[in-house]
Design an enzyme around this catalytic site. Structure first.
Site, PDB file in Angstrom:
ATOM      1  CB  CYS A 103      -0.948  -0.053   1.189  1.00 10.70           C
ATOM      2  SG  CYS A 103      -2.363   1.062   1.106  1.00 10.70           S
ATOM      3  CB  ALA A 104       0.778   4.368   2.044  1.00  7.90           C
TER       4      ALA A 104
END
Length: 304
Positions: free
Chosen positions: A106-107
């Site tokens: 993800c991030a």
């Protein structure tokens, strides 16, 4: 012994972390040599879900067989998220330069971008953050609508749960798809592969079911697909009749009998050998056929 180091940043998503942790922990319990480590710049780390996480500040000594994973965190934008310090970025760069693999969920891709590891490489992240990732790291190629990407030992995955897919993929690369399928079965998840690959390994493609009897038979076929495996022997190992095994197997795999499943594995392996320059005769014998005639017949059937 391979080390997997998880770098915990503030507001880390629990599933970004727990999904890959469970995959490698399950692989370790199945006999693969993994030890898990957790590091943070300033512990304890508060997770996005409010649970405080304990981690050390000392990194273990790493070599090329080890893996460093940066799970993602909660933030409305990448710019508003946590900024890993220069020591973390330097360690990420150093590990990759030494031949190691770095990964993000993800991030977490932004941390790899800050370290310069996305430059000139394919990558991905959560769909809500893809535009910003591309803007922040213009030398990267952000790939959309895939579960994960791999490019020169830099592995990135999309949103939250895709970290499980990323970790299963790495297990498959290191130890073969049969082990990845066993780990997925242990976790009761579908063994998925990257969305931009047109076809996953048959060992994973036909494992997204919950029939334990069929999984046990598949384990046997996966390990011995080049050998003769009579239906009677498979049924005996499973503790069911031949008719019952065929019915259960066909239902679980979407229409394959045990023999067709074995042939699919043989054909897939033979195609790989042919792609590496093997002759049809040598590839056929390698996967258990007496000569190339059956291999040619199966290839012709698959091409229709």
């Amino acid at each position: 012994m391979s080390r997997v180091v998880f770098v915990l940043l503030p507001e880390v998503h629990l599933l970004d972390l727990a999904g890959p942790v469970q995959v490698f922990d399950s692989a370790a319990h199945l006999g693969r040599p993994y030890t898990l480590h957790y590091v943070a710049e300033r512990p304890p780390v508060r997770s996005a879900q409010g649970l405080p996480l304990s981690a050390g500040t000392e990194w273990p000594a790493l070599d090329a067989e080890d893996l460093v994973v940066v799970p993602g965190w909660r933030a409305p934008t990448l710019r508003g998220g946590p900024a890993p310090g220069e020591d973390v970025l330097r360690r990420l760069r150093r590990h990759h330069a030494a031949g190691g693999t770095v990964a993000s969920v993800c991030a977490g891709a932004d941390a790899l971008g800050r370290a310069g590891l996305l430059d000139g490489r394919r990558c991905t992240t959560h769909h809500d953050l893809q535009d910003e990732l591309a803007a922040r790291h213009p030398r990267a190629t952000v790939v959309r609508d895939v579960l994960f990407t791999t490019d020169d030992r830099v592995v990135t995955s999309a949103g939250i749960a895709s970290g499980i897919d990323l970790a299963l993929h790495l297990v498959a690369l290191r130890h073969g798809p049969a082990l990845a399928a066993r780990v997925a079965r242990t976790m009761v998840v579908h063994a998925r592969r990257n969305g931009d690959q047109p076809q996953a390994s048959a060992m994973l493609r036909h494992r997204s079911h919950l029939d334990d009897t069929v999984h046990r038979v598949q384990d046997l076929i996966d390990a011995r697909f080049a050998e003769p495996l009579p239906l009677a022997a498979l049924a005996s190992r499973a503790g069911v009749s031949e008719r019952t095994l065929t019915r259960l197997f066909t239902r679980a795999t979407g229409g394959l009998t045990p023999l067709r499943y074995q042939q699919t594995l043989r054909l897939e392996r033979a195609e790989h050998l042919l792609g590496q320059g093997a002759t049809a005769e040598s590839a056929a014998r390698e996967v258990g056929f007496e000569d190339a005639r059956m291999l040619r017949r199966l290839r012709s059937r698959a091409a229709r």
